[in-house]
Structure formats: structure tokens, C-alpha cells
Design a protein around this motif. Structure first.
Motif, short mmCIF file in Angstrom:
data_model
loop_
_atom_site.label_atom_id
_atom_site.label_comp_id
_atom_site.label_asym_id
_atom_site.label_seq_id
_atom_site.Cartn_x
_atom_site.Cartn_y
_atom_site.Cartn_z
N ARG A 1 20.23 -23.70 14.25
CA ARG A 1 19.84 -23.30 15.60
C ARG A 1 18.60 -24.07 16.04
NH1 ARG A 1 21.87 -18.22 16.77
NH2 ARG A 1 21.37 -18.76 18.93
N GLY A 2 18.29 -23.98 17.33
CA GLY A 2 17.05 -24.56 17.82
C GLY A 2 15.86 -23.67 17.50
N PHE B 1 7.64 -22.84 12.21
CA PHE B 1 6.87 -24.01 12.60
C PHE B 1 5.64 -23.59 13.40
CE2 PHE B 1 9.48 -27.58 11.42
CZ PHE B 1 10.78 -27.07 11.40
N PHE C 1 4.11 -30.65 15.99
CA PHE C 1 4.61 -29.62 15.08
C PHE C 1 4.21 -29.89 13.64
CE2 PHE C 1 7.33 -27.10 17.81
CZ PHE C 1 7.48 -27.92 18.90
N GLY C 2 4.03 -28.81 12.89
CA GLY C 2 3.86 -28.93 11.45
C GLY C 2 5.19 -29.24 10.80
N SER C 3 5.15 -29.38 9.48
CA SER C 3 6.35 -29.77 8.74
C SER C 3 7.28 -28.59 8.48
CB SER C 3 5.97 -30.42 7.42
OG SER C 3 5.11 -29.56 6.69
N GLY C 4 6.83 -27.39 8.78
CA GLY C 4 7.69 -26.23 8.62
C GLY C 4 7.49 -25.54 7.27
N TYR D 1 13.38 -34.65 20.14
CA TYR D 1 12.78 -34.64 18.82
C TYR D 1 13.86 -34.91 17.78
CZ TYR D 1 8.54 -32.30 20.57
OH TYR D 1 7.39 -31.97 21.23
N GLN E 1 14.54 -33.90 13.71
CA GLN E 1 14.09 -32.99 12.65
C GLN E 1 14.69 -33.40 11.32
OE1 GLN E 1 15.11 -28.87 13.17
NE2 GLN E 1 13.94 -28.23 11.40
N GLY F 1 11.16 -31.61 5.44
CA GLY F 1 9.85 -32.03 4.96
C GLY F 1 9.02 -32.82 5.94
N LEU F 2 9.64 -33.23 7.03
CA LEU F 2 8.91 -34.05 8.01
C LEU F 2 8.68 -33.29 9.31
CD1 LEU F 2 10.69 -37.49 7.55
CD2 LEU F 2 8.49 -36.74 6.60
N GLY F 3 9.26 -32.13 9.43
CA GLY F 3 9.08 -31.35 10.65
C GLY F 3 9.79 -32.00 11.82
N LEU F 4 9.23 -31.81 13.00
CA LEU F 4 9.79 -32.39 14.22
C LEU F 4 8.96 -33.61 14.62
CD1 LEU F 4 10.84 -29.39 14.29
CD2 LEU F 4 10.85 -29.63 16.76
N LEU G 1 8.56 -36.59 17.59
CA LEU G 1 8.91 -36.87 18.97
C LEU G 1 9.43 -38.29 19.12
CD1 LEU G 1 8.86 -35.86 21.92
CD2 LEU G 1 6.52 -36.76 22.07
N MET H 1 19.11 -34.16 12.52
CA MET H 1 19.25 -33.13 13.54
C MET H 1 18.40 -33.56 14.72
SD MET H 1 19.95 -29.81 14.52
CE MET H 1 19.31 -28.14 14.46
N LEU I 1 16.90 -32.53 18.45
CA LEU I 1 16.59 -31.38 19.29
C LEU I 1 16.06 -31.83 20.64
CD1 LEU I 1 14.80 -29.26 16.58
CD2 LEU I 1 16.84 -28.55 17.80
N GLY J 1 20.38 -27.87 19.17
CA GLY J 1 20.37 -29.00 18.24
C GLY J 1 21.71 -29.71 18.14
#
Lengths: 116, 115
Positions: A42-43, A90, A106-109, B35, B37, B40-43, B45, B88, B90, B109
Motif C-alpha cells: 500500500r501507499g 516512516f 523521509f527516513g529509511s523506515g 518517489y 521505495q 533499507g533506503l526509504g523513499l 525523490l 516500488m 510512489l 504504489g
């Protein structure tokens, strides 16, 4: 430049226990901070934000976050975790400076696993 | 409710193919984003647009281009897909800049696999 760091790739917690997902930030100027949640395939969905005012902000699904300016942190918390909280979280900071106005970083999650 | 729609959820393309990812938002937002995704790298841009026909490079624009002919639609184009673009993708949008507390709204996504 603005940035956020999420130091934990994964957080494991038992259902019913309190949870904390950590976030630290680096900004020039005032921070505008956000938390988002992402369920599988999902988003991202908005949870809560800090713009100004009270350091403890409340958001969706019982989550809250504490802004700490001296520690440059914005940790996400929940008093009692649910299995359904298991997801990817995030942290984000919004850039409001000049040319980069409106960009979100954004952080890496952090993957949250809540076990029954 | 704001709705950001990515028409293709899952795609499999061959190396070298031209790929279009489409995104539509229904809230008259000025700003739109793409973005990528990765674990480990997050989002990260890729590109953003703050008005029709306007675009700005993000942090990882190489290998991508974008098009914004109408306010509600923002397309991401992979001119010649490569396996390292498997990811992915987004799409997102935000309201006008007047309120700094505006959040960013995401689509569901698009999973792209390049073989």
C-alpha cells in the motif's frame, strides 16, 4: 539540508505493551515533522504531525509522538500495541526553505512487529 | 478524501523497454511527486512538479523523465528500463504552499519489475 534518521530497522513488541519507534532529525530552521504508516503493498498514510505548540502530538489509531528540540528527536509512541499495528513506519521532515519548499524527506523506515 | 490514483499496480517489463507510470490526483493540488521505495533506503525523490509543465529534479533523476501536461496528471517515464529500476514507485501530491502543516498524500504504489 534537511534529513531524518530512523536508527532501528525493526522493532519487536508484544501485544498490549507500549511501543516506541525512534526518529531523529537535522534541519536548518524550525522543524516540521510527520509520521506515516505503510501496510504491505500500500501507499503511505498520514499518522500525525508536529508544526508548533505542544510537544506531545496525538494522531490516528491511538498513536502519539513527542517532539524534543534539545535531543532533535520525534519518537512515535503508543501506550498499548495491537497486532494490527504491525507495519512499516516512516518519519519525515518537510523542507520549507526557498527553492526546496514543499519537499518531504523521509527516513529509511522502521518495521514494527507486534506479536500476540 | 484526497485520492491519488496510480493506474498500474503491478508491471513486468523487459530491459530496454519504454515504461510509463501514470498518476492522477483529484484535489486540484499544485505539487506532485514521484518517489522510489527500496528496502533499507526509504523513499527517494525522483522528480517533482509544482505546476503544469513545470518539473524539478529530485535526488535520483538519472534514467527517468516526467511529464505534467494537466494539473491532475503526473507521469513518470523510464526511457529505457533497466533491471536496477526494479522497485516500488510512489506518486504523491500536496496542496498549495500556503499552509506549512499540509501533509503529503500518496497513491497505492506501482510495483515495477524489469527483467
Amino acid at each position: 539540508a534537511q534529513s531524518v534518521a530512523q536508527p532501528e530497522d525493526q522493532v519487536n513488541v508484544a501485544e498490549g505493551n507500549p511501543l516506541t519507534v525512534k526518529c531523529t532529525y537535522s534541519v536548518s530552521g524550525n522543524p516540521y515533522l510527520f509520521w506515516y504508516v505503510q501496510y504491505p503493498n500500500r501507499g503511505l498514510q498520514f499518522l500525525l504531525k508536529y508544526i508548533t505548540g505542544d510537544n506531545l502530538v496525538k494522531g490516528s489509531y491511538g498513536f502519539e509522538a513527542e517532539f524534543n528540540k534539545s535531543q532533535t528527536s520525534f519518537h512515535l509512541k503508543k501506550p498499548s500495541a495491537l497486532v494490527s499495528d504491525s507495519a512499516l513506519y516512516f518519519c519525515a521532515v518537510r523542507d520549507i526553505g526557498g527553492y526546496n519548499f514543499n519537499k518531504f524527506y523521509f527516513g529509511s523506515g522502521t518495521k514494527l512487529n507486534v506479536k500476540p | 478524501d484526497v485520492k491519488v490514483t496510480q493506474s498500474s499496480r503491478y508491471l513486468v517489463k523487459r530491459t530496454g523497454e519504454k515504461v510509463f507510470l501514470e498518476c492522477v490526483q483529484d484535489m486540484d493540488h499544485e505539487n506532485m511527486f514521484w518517489y522510489r521505495q527500496d528496502p533499507g533506503l526509504g523513499l527517494r525523490l525522483i522528480y517533482f512538479s509544482y505546476d503544469v509543465k513545470m518539473k524539478e529534479k529530485g535526488d535520483i533523476p538519472e534514467g527517468y523523465s516526467v511529464s505534467r501536461e494537466k494539473k491532475e496528471r503526473f507521469s513518470l517515464i523510464l526511457e529505457s528500463a533497466s533491471t536496477n529500476q526494479t522497485s516500488m514507485y510512489l506518486c504523491a501530491s500536496t496542496p498549495p504552499d500556503r499552509y506549512i502543516g499540509n501533509t503529503i498524500y500518496f497513491g497505492e504504489g506501482s510495483w515495477l519489475t524489469v527483467v
